[in-house]
Design a protein around this motif. Sequence first.
Motif, short mmCIF file in Angstrom:
data_model
loop_
_atom_site.label_atom_id
_atom_site.label_comp_id
_atom_site.label_asym_id
_atom_site.label_seq_id
_atom_site.Cartn_x
_atom_site.Cartn_y
_atom_site.Cartn_z
N SER A 285 4.21 -0.30 8.95
CA SER A 285 4.12 -1.16 7.92
C SER A 285 2.65 -1.78 8.04
CB SER A 285 5.38 -2.00 7.50
OG SER A 285 6.47 -1.38 7.70
N LEU A 286 2.46 -2.58 9.22
CA LEU A 286 1.23 -3.05 9.31
C LEU A 286 -0.07 -2.19 9.05
CD1 LEU A 286 0.71 -6.02 10.08
CD2 LEU A 286 0.22 -5.03 12.58
N MET A 287 0.31 -0.99 9.54
CA MET A 287 -0.83 0.08 9.50
C MET A 287 -1.27 0.36 7.93
SD MET A 287 -0.81 4.21 10.34
CE MET A 287 -0.27 3.96 12.33
N GLY A 288 -0.15 0.53 7.14
CA GLY A 288 -0.33 0.81 5.75
C GLY A 288 -0.93 -0.78 4.96
N LEU A 289 -0.43 -1.65 5.51
CA LEU A 289 -1.04 -3.14 4.83
C LEU A 289 -2.47 -2.94 5.12
CD1 LEU A 289 -0.46 -5.67 3.16
CD2 LEU A 289 0.40 -6.59 5.46
N TYR A 290 -2.76 -3.08 6.52
CA TYR A 290 -4.04 -3.28 6.83
C TYR A 290 -4.96 -2.33 6.23
CZ TYR A 290 -7.91 -3.89 9.90
OH TYR A 290 -9.29 -4.09 10.78
N GLY A 291 -4.63 -1.03 6.10
CA GLY A 291 -5.38 0.14 5.31
C GLY A 291 -5.48 -0.14 3.95
N SER A 292 -4.57 -0.79 3.29
CA SER A 292 -4.69 -1.15 1.79
C SER A 292 -5.61 -2.15 1.66
CB SER A 292 -3.18 -1.44 1.36
OG SER A 292 -3.47 -1.85 0.04
N ILE A 293 -5.62 -3.21 2.48
CA ILE A 293 -6.28 -4.47 2.25
C ILE A 293 -8.08 -3.96 2.61
CG2 ILE A 293 -6.99 -6.60 3.47
CD1 ILE A 293 -4.09 -6.99 3.87
N TYR A 294 -8.14 -3.15 3.78
CA TYR A 294 -9.61 -3.04 4.14
C TYR A 294 -10.09 -1.73 3.56
CZ TYR A 294 -9.42 -7.20 6.84
OH TYR A 294 -8.94 -8.58 7.05
N CYS A 295 -9.29 -0.77 2.91
CA CYS A 295 -9.40 0.31 2.13
C CYS A 295 -10.07 1.39 3.49
CB CYS A 295 -10.69 0.25 1.13
SG CYS A 295 -10.06 -0.78 0.03
N SER A 296 -9.09 1.40 4.48
CA SER A 296 -9.33 2.29 5.44
C SER A 296 -8.58 3.64 5.28
CB SER A 296 -8.66 1.91 6.82
OG SER A 296 -8.89 2.67 7.87
N GLN A 297 -9.69 4.37 4.83
CA GLN A 297 -9.24 5.86 4.73
C GLN A 297 -8.21 6.53 5.72
OE1 GLN A 297 -11.94 8.49 2.78
NE2 GLN A 297 -13.27 6.89 2.21
N PHE A 298 -8.58 6.33 6.90
CA PHE A 298 -7.76 7.09 8.01
C PHE A 298 -6.58 6.51 8.33
CE2 PHE A 298 -6.55 6.56 12.58
CZ PHE A 298 -6.51 7.87 12.84
N LEU A 299 -6.28 5.07 8.31
CA LEU A 299 -5.20 4.36 8.41
C LEU A 299 -4.31 4.63 7.28
CD1 LEU A 299 -6.06 0.95 9.56
CD2 LEU A 299 -5.11 2.83 11.01
N LEU A 300 -4.83 4.77 6.04
CA LEU A 300 -4.08 5.06 4.70
C LEU A 300 -3.38 6.88 4.90
CD1 LEU A 300 -6.12 3.56 1.99
CD2 LEU A 300 -3.73 2.67 2.74
N PHE A 301 -4.24 7.41 5.18
CA PHE A 301 -3.66 8.97 5.60
C PHE A 301 -2.68 8.98 6.57
CE2 PHE A 301 -3.99 12.91 7.62
CZ PHE A 301 -3.96 13.80 6.67
#
Length: 203
Positions: free
Chosen positions: A63-79
């Motif tokens: 969940s933290l990975m998705g939240l962090y990736g969404s906030i900072y627009c990290s394509q790797f974390l979102l994938f």
Amino acid sequence: MAAMFSLATFAVGLWIIVSCKTLAYVIQVMGSSGMKTIFTQDILTVQLGIGVSLLSLFFFFISLMGLYGSIYCSQFLLFMYAALILLIMLLECALFFYFTSNILEKGVEETDGQLAHALRLALRCCDRNDTMTEKNPPWSCCGTNYIKNCTQDNFFEKNCKQSMSDWLHRYETFIYGTIAATHILLSSSSLLRRASSASRSHT
């Protein structure tokens, strides 16, 4: 929401590890009759607490990975978040299919432990077999009102195999659909966020 639920579950796991007696006492005071008989102090072991804690931490970091990736627009974390969500969906469907198929094949057995008691109470059923005529039947075959004096005269009338089959016939499609829809929605929103961040980075 998922992160908060994971933290709450982690807190329960730590509670079991630190003081299972206290949690057992709280359940005995505040829990329902079914919870009191199923979640006894013998069940609330340190191993259970460690398992609950590790599992909740795993879901928390996803969940933290998705939240962090969404906030900072990290394509790797979102994938990675989307991929893990889809893998968890497959795992949940496989586990649900395994347990339900096992029950439909063998019925509810005493070797299933507390799960057997929970299923009998939830479905108000009992798989009667020859061994029950030789010894006292499981208390869950009669309900929480007959914990100490469950006899064949007090059995639930419904057979657990048939009850489980009827329950699955009614809710199986809804359960699989809910699991799939929830996980696909989460993964799709993550991939859409990833696509939008990628398009902005190219412009």
